[in-house]
Design an enzyme around this catalytic site. Sequence first.
Site, PDB file in Angstrom:
ATOM      1  N   LEU A  65       0.804  -1.088  -0.098  1.00 62.31           N
ATOM      2  CA  LEU A  65      -0.133   0.251  -0.021  1.00 62.31           C
ATOM      3  C   LEU A  65       1.021   1.278  -0.060  1.00 62.31           C
ATOM      4  O   LEU A  65       2.206   1.272   0.210  1.00 62.31           O
ATOM      5  CB  LEU A  65      -0.993   0.017   1.299  1.00 62.31           C
ATOM      6  N   PRO A  66       0.268   2.242  -0.310  1.00 58.44           N
ATOM      7  CA  PRO A  66       1.141   3.641  -0.578  1.00 58.44           C
ATOM      8  C   PRO A  66       1.892   4.061   0.812  1.00 58.44           C
ATOM      9  O   PRO A  66       3.000   4.374   0.790  1.00 58.44           O
ATOM     10  CB  PRO A  66       0.145   4.744  -1.058  1.00 58.44           C
ATOM     11  N   THR A  95       6.325   0.653   2.150  1.00 55.51           N
ATOM     12  CA  THR A  95       7.294   1.760   2.887  1.00 55.51           C
ATOM     13  C   THR A  95       6.562   2.640   3.735  1.00 55.51           C
ATOM     14  O   THR A  95       5.625   3.372   3.030  1.00 55.51           O
ATOM     15  CB  THR A  95       8.085   2.636   2.033  1.00 55.51           C
ATOM     16  N   LYS A 170      15.120   0.979   4.838  1.00 52.82           N
ATOM     17  CA  LYS A 170      14.530   1.346   3.560  1.00 52.82           C
ATOM     18  C   LYS A 170      14.413   2.888   3.573  1.00 52.82           C
ATOM     19  O   LYS A 170      14.870   3.437   2.324  1.00 52.82           O
ATOM     20  CB  LYS A 170      13.247   0.651   3.581  1.00 52.82           C
ATOM     21  N   LYS A 245       7.049  11.337   0.056  1.00 51.31           N
ATOM     22  CA  LYS A 245       6.531  10.596   1.551  1.00 51.31           C
ATOM     23  C   LYS A 245       8.107   9.959   2.092  1.00 51.31           C
ATOM     24  O   LYS A 245       8.015  10.259   3.342  1.00 51.31           O
ATOM     25  CB  LYS A 245       5.692   9.605   1.061  1.00 51.31           C
TER      26      LYS A 245
HETATM   27  P1  NAD Z   1       0.899   2.763  -6.193  1.00 56.81           P
HETATM   28  O1  NAD Z   1       0.104   3.817  -5.889  1.00 56.81           O
HETATM   29  O2  NAD Z   1       0.860   2.289  -7.555  1.00 56.81           O
HETATM   30  O3  NAD Z   1      -0.194   1.532  -5.653  1.00 56.81           O
HETATM   31  C1  NAD Z   1      -0.821   1.506  -4.464  1.00 56.81           C
HETATM   32  C2  NAD Z   1      -2.240   0.602  -4.603  1.00 56.81           C
HETATM   33  O4  NAD Z   1      -2.745   0.427  -3.211  1.00 56.81           O
HETATM   34  C3  NAD Z   1      -3.143   1.272  -5.588  1.00 56.81           C
HETATM   35  O5  NAD Z   1      -3.502   0.178  -6.770  1.00 56.81           O
HETATM   36  C4  NAD Z   1      -4.379   1.706  -4.615  1.00 56.81           C
HETATM   37  O6  NAD Z   1      -5.419   1.490  -4.995  1.00 56.81           O
HETATM   38  C5  NAD Z   1      -4.151   0.417  -3.545  1.00 56.81           C
HETATM   39  N1  NAD Z   1      -4.812   0.630  -2.290  1.00 56.81           N
HETATM   40  C6  NAD Z   1      -4.735   1.841  -1.429  1.00 56.81           C
HETATM   41  N2  NAD Z   1      -5.520   1.516  -0.417  1.00 56.81           N
HETATM   42  C7  NAD Z   1      -5.766   0.477  -0.468  1.00 56.81           C
HETATM   43  C8  NAD Z   1      -6.820  -0.175   0.492  1.00 56.81           C
HETATM   44  N3  NAD Z   1      -7.234   0.270   1.719  1.00 56.81           N
HETATM   45  N4  NAD Z   1      -7.055  -1.417   0.110  1.00 56.81           N
HETATM   46  C9  NAD Z   1      -6.590  -2.135  -1.224  1.00 56.81           C
HETATM   47  N5  NAD Z   1      -5.825  -1.349  -1.954  1.00 56.81           N
HETATM   48  C10 NAD Z   1      -5.482  -0.075  -1.554  1.00 56.81           C
HETATM   49  O7  NAD Z   1       1.996   2.546  -5.386  1.00 56.81           O
HETATM   50  P2  NAD Z   1       3.283   1.454  -5.573  1.00 56.81           P
HETATM   51  O8  NAD Z   1       4.294   2.196  -6.505  1.00 56.81           O
HETATM   52  O9  NAD Z   1       3.011   0.135  -6.001  1.00 56.81           O
HETATM   53  O10 NAD Z   1       4.195   1.612  -4.087  1.00 56.81           O
HETATM   54  C11 NAD Z   1       3.420   0.875  -3.223  1.00 56.81           C
HETATM   55  C12 NAD Z   1       4.490   0.830  -1.978  1.00 56.81           C
HETATM   56  O11 NAD Z   1       5.733   0.495  -2.411  1.00 56.81           O
HETATM   57  C13 NAD Z   1       4.552   2.197  -1.305  1.00 56.81           C
HETATM   58  O12 NAD Z   1       4.642   2.405  -0.161  1.00 56.81           O
HETATM   59  C14 NAD Z   1       6.000   3.126  -2.403  1.00 56.81           C
HETATM   60  O13 NAD Z   1       6.432   3.677  -1.491  1.00 56.81           O
HETATM   61  C15 NAD Z   1       6.750   1.270  -2.173  1.00 56.81           C
HETATM   62  N6  NAD Z   1       7.806   1.316  -3.135  1.00 56.81           N
HETATM   63  C16 NAD Z   1       7.421   1.684  -4.396  1.00 56.81           C
HETATM   64  C17 NAD Z   1       8.493   1.483  -5.429  1.00 56.81           C
HETATM   65  C18 NAD Z   1       8.256   1.722  -6.901  1.00 56.81           C
HETATM   66  O14 NAD Z   1       9.252   1.782  -7.849  1.00 56.81           O
HETATM   67  N7  NAD Z   1       7.071   2.191  -7.379  1.00 56.81           N
HETATM   68  C19 NAD Z   1       9.649   0.723  -5.016  1.00 56.81           C
HETATM   69  C20 NAD Z   1       9.958   0.315  -3.733  1.00 56.81           C
HETATM   70  C21 NAD Z   1       8.966   0.727  -2.899  1.00 56.81           C
END
Ligand code: NAD
Length: 296
Positions: A65-66, A95, A170, A245
């Site tokens: 999740l975000p 994260t 992280k 964030k």
């Molecule tokens: P994103 O915004 O693409 O995806 C998050 C998903 O969570 C969305 O599809 C959203 O609809 C869903 N969501 C939110 N609340 C929800 C709930 N209550 N129930 C069900 N689904 C819900 O984000 P991302 O890029 O996939 O990143 C996710 C996490 O991973 C973050 O914490 C980010 O910091 C971390 N991260 C991202 C990357 C990257 O390259 N994108 C790399 C490492 C870590």
Amino acid sequence: MSSIAFIGLGNMGAPMALNLVKAGHEVVVFDLVADAVARLTGAGARAAASADAAVQGVDVVITMLPASKHVEGLYLEQNLLGKIPAGALVIDCSTIAPDSARKVAAAAQVRGLEMIDAPVSGGTGGAVAGTLTFIVGGAPAALERARPVLEKMGKNIFHAGEAGAGQVAKICNNMLLGILMAGTSEALALGVANGLDPKVLSDIIAKSSGRNWATELYNPWPGVMEHAPASKGYAGGFGVDLMLKDLGLAAESALASRSSIPLGELARNLYSLHSNGGSGRLDFSSIVNLYANDRD
Ligand code: NAD
């Protein structure tokens, strides 16, 4: 083969869940965005109508999740922890703030559930390829339970310490990532403004002492790397607001520990300016636009 509930199918969660499906696990998926669920069910996962429904009868629950508010909101305020079957393992890959991770892990323990924080590094490319790095906080025995599942999505698995320690490590990594992406952007823009070809300059840096993850795998200049978000209009990838964030989490950790992070704070301000200019949903490598808005 364990059955797994996977909640949060965004840029990272979707390819991670897909790798679990490909490995032969029964994967039940849920996201607030219906299209995200549909893409996964088309690939062999089973759709659930809610997070509560997704966790029914599973052995493992994974969330991607975000931010902290989403993780605390789901596990604590919506009481997902109360719906997870006794004995299941809970893995949060988001994260989030170390204190949030500790709070949710403590609540899980009260309910008799083992939980680890397992944030990842490696970007969407690593998520697709199944080569992510997992940075785990929690009991060593819980990590060993999680290892066979994590190995289907990643290549490197580190134990950083007790609950929350994965998040601390992280956050340190991502503060450095934010700084190095801004620095790489600055260097490329300087070279281009002085007549260099961005590809030639990138090739030189990639084999010189300024080389880094951005010059090797994630170049911020459009057209230098075909598969990088920069060459796809900065779509997908790792959002500016997610980097913001993480730099905010670094700032909070620095305040709490009286640490000095001048470059981390400068990077946070740069990404904040960039986000406020309307780029919050673009990939974070679009920070290069702060330096090179007038390029072709
Ligand atoms: P994103 O915004 O693409 O995806 C998050 C998903 O969570 C969305 O599809 C959203 O609809 C869903 N969501 C939110 N609340 C929800 C709930 N209550 N129930 C069900 N689904 C819900 O984000 P991302 O890029 O996939 O990143 C996710 C996490 O991973 C973050 O914490 C980010 O910091 C971390 N991260 C991202 C990357 C990257 O390259 N994108 C790399 C490492 C870590």
